[in-house]
Scaffold this motif. Structure first.
Motif, short mmCIF file in Angstrom:
data_model
loop_
_atom_site.label_atom_id
_atom_site.label_comp_id
_atom_site.label_asym_id
_atom_site.label_seq_id
_atom_site.Cartn_x
_atom_site.Cartn_y
_atom_site.Cartn_z
N LYS A 44 3.74 -1.75 1.46
CA LYS A 44 4.11 -3.07 0.94
C LYS A 44 5.24 -3.67 1.77
O LYS A 44 5.24 -4.87 2.09
CB LYS A 44 4.52 -2.95 -0.52
CG LYS A 44 4.85 -4.28 -1.17
CD LYS A 44 5.17 -4.11 -2.65
CE LYS A 44 5.48 -5.47 -3.28
NZ LYS A 44 5.81 -5.35 -4.72
N ASP A 58 10.22 -5.76 -1.43
CA ASP A 58 10.04 -6.94 -0.58
C ASP A 58 11.11 -8.00 -0.81
O ASP A 58 10.92 -9.16 -0.46
CB ASP A 58 8.65 -7.53 -0.80
CG ASP A 58 8.43 -7.94 -2.26
OD1 ASP A 58 9.30 -7.62 -3.10
OD2 ASP A 58 7.39 -8.56 -2.54
N THR A 64 5.30 -7.25 4.29
CA THR A 64 6.24 -8.35 4.10
C THR A 64 7.36 -8.36 5.13
O THR A 64 8.31 -9.14 5.03
CB THR A 64 6.88 -8.25 2.69
OG1 THR A 64 7.47 -6.96 2.53
CG2 THR A 64 5.83 -8.47 1.62
#
Length: 557
Positions: A502, A473, A506
């Motif tokens: 993930k 991220d 993001t």
């Protein structure tokens, strides 16, 4: 019929077989028969059965192994590696149970051959085979101590080595000097001829000399005649061992052990023969032949059959050219049995024990054992664990635990061999060893490129996953180069999918490059696929996509 299941005998006959080859095979077969004669009886006695059953095994089983086998020079017969298993099975279930277990193991080996399982024997780690063989050698030597020293026991000899040694030590006062002299003479002649006349049949000469010494001097040493009453002159009629479901279930674990050990021993012997001849054996057809040979041996009252490394090597050195030499070795043994059976009564048991003591010593691969102890901590642990479990516990348990430890060691090494790290691309058209980086991407704060190198599997998944979680991220574009990943399993793909989730949360775009077909297929099975990710053939292709989109965005602005 697939070529892999065609016996070598058929291949040899198809090549053309003439008198010259027959002469060479006959000489080799006679040489091996001379070696096998005392050895087969010695192994049978050590296995807790009468010496004639060792000869039945070598004659019937050896003939079938050569006739139907997948090696040109393999010699089948009773093997020292089976002594402990055969003796323990006979003690638990009697002779009928032993014969039934032998036949059942033959059926298992035939099935294993048709299922092409022989190819998987090669996956047994080298430290396991060395430790296993050394452990068997120690057990064989311990089993011969009673006859080597002519000890008299007050009861049956224990099977476990610790109990055995304790009982034999307690009987040390009954030591028979004639037996010690006979065994020492046998060992001395074998070692002396090996050094001075290596091509002479040292074992047969040593046994004959010891027998003559005992007979002429009337030494008080136990012989085949005094313990077993001699051996018959010929083969018995074939007969099925008594069969019942209860008995079959009782001997089933022993049959599995016979089949496992037989497969390992015979294929290892075939590999040794390949190294000596430059030929290649057919592992599946070899297992089928070993299975049929065990069934045939049991029908004639014989014990377990397997490929024998020492006799196979003797066959090669004697000039064998085809399986005919192995078949003739069995024919010669039958002739010896028919013509010289009465003379076998004079053979001292201490002399046969001396033969097996030499066999046990030769079985230990001493340079390999020491090299493995020095090579690495992991190999030494696998070697010693296998060796000690075989000696103090059980043969099959030693193989299984040794294999498991070897697998864990391999997994640990593979897990440590993988690497993951940030990389920077080269300018278009630059060779791989160029130090120049692409100026736009090198300074682009929105793109990060990571490369995974090595086998990505469950053992290394945690290590790689930790790195991926840390950087997934951080940038707008995350490029994961998988061009140096030859294999990826489901655990690794699941790690990638978790990183992808993930990145989606993001707003990071995930691009995978260089994935091979197997890797891509595994990723797709775990929903790591477009449009969730971009798949590109190379890092440069991914960067070209990013540059094009950035240029279009700037133009629109």
């Amino acid at each position: 019929m697939p070529d892999s299941l065609v016996p070598k005998t058929i291949s040899v006959l198809a090549e053309g077989y003439g008198f010259t080859r027959l002469k060479a095979d006959a000489l080799a077969g006679l040489t091996v028969a001379i070696v096998a004669l005392p050895l087969s009886m010695a192994i049978a006695i050590a296995s807790g059965v009468t010496p004639d059953r060792g000869l039945y095994t070598a004659i019937v089983g050896g003939f079938l192994v050569s006739l139907l086998g997948g090696s040109r020079v393999q010699i089948g017969g009773p093997a020292g590696a089976f002594i402990v298993l055969v003796a323990a099975t006979g003690a638990r279930h009697g002779l009928d149970g032993l014969l039934l277990a032998t036949a059942m193991s033959g059926i298992m080996l035939v099935a294993a051959g048709y299922l092409r399982l022989g190819q998987y024997i090669k996956f047994i780690p080298y430290p396991v085979t060395v430790g296993f063989t050394a452990g068997i050698a120690v057990i064989i030597f311990a089993s011969q101590l009673r006859d080597l020293f002519g000890l008299t026991l007050g009861g049956p000899e224990p099977g476990p080595i610790v109990d055995k040694v304790a009982v034999l030590a307690h009987a040390a006062g009954t030591l028979n000097g004639a037996a010690v002299l006979t065994a020492g003479l046998t060992i001395g002649i074998i070692l002396g001829l090996r050094r001075l006349r290596p091509h002479w049949p040292g074992m047969l000469i040593a046994v004959a000399a010891a027998s003559a010494l005992v007979a002429l001097l009337q030494l008080p040493a136990e012989t085949i005649g005094t313990r077993f009453g001699g051996i018959p002159r010929g083969l018995p009629l074939p007969a099925l061992p008594p069969l019942s479901l209860e008995k079959a279930m009782a001997v089933f674990p022993d049959a599995v052990s016979f089949a496992l050990l037989g497969a390992i021993e015979s294929l290892l012997s075939a590999v040794v023969a390949d190294g000596m001849t430059g030929r290649r054996h057919r592992s599946s057809v070899e297992l089928i032949a070993q299975g049929i040979a065990n069934i045939g041996s049991a029908l004639f009252g014989g014990i377990c059959v397997t490929g024998t490394i020492a006799r196979t090597a003797t066959n090669v050195r004697a000039g064998a050219t085809s399986p005919v030499s192995g078949m003739l070795h069995s024919v010669f043994l039958l002739l010896f049995m028919l013509l010289a059976a009465p003379l076998a009564s004079y053979i001292p048991l201490a002399s046969l024990a001396g033969v097996l003591a030499i066999v046990a010593w030769n079985m230990i691969e001493k340079p390999a054992f020491m090299a493995l102890l020095r090579s690495s901590y992991g190999d030494a642990v696998v070697l010693l664990a296998t060796f000690l479990i075989v000696v103090f516990r059980e043969l099959t348990e030693g193989i299984v635990i040794g294999f498991a430890l070897g697998a864990v060691l391999f997994i640990d090494r593979m897990a440590k061999s993988i690497s993951i790290g940030e990389t920077k691309p080269l300018a278009p058209g630059k060779p791989e060893n160029s130090e120049e980086e692409h100026p736009l991407i090198a300074d682009d704060p929105d793109t990060v490129i990571y490369r995974i190198s090595g086998i990505f599997f469950f053992g290394s998944a945690a290590t790689v996953g930790t790195v991926l979680d840390r950087i997934a991220d951080q940038r707008q574009n995350f490029v994961l180069d998988c061009s140096e990943v030859p294999f990826m399993d489901s655990t690794a793909a699941n790690v990638i999918e978790g990183t992808l989730r993930k990145a989606e949360r993001t707003g990071v775009r995930f691009i995978i490059t260089g994935a091979r077909s197997q890797v891509r297929r595994t990723l797709y099975q775990h929903d790591v696929r477009p449009p969730r990710v971009l798949m590109r053939a190379s890092v440069e292709a991914a960067l070209q996509t990013i540059r094009s989109e950035k240029a279009a965005s700037e133009k629109a602005a």
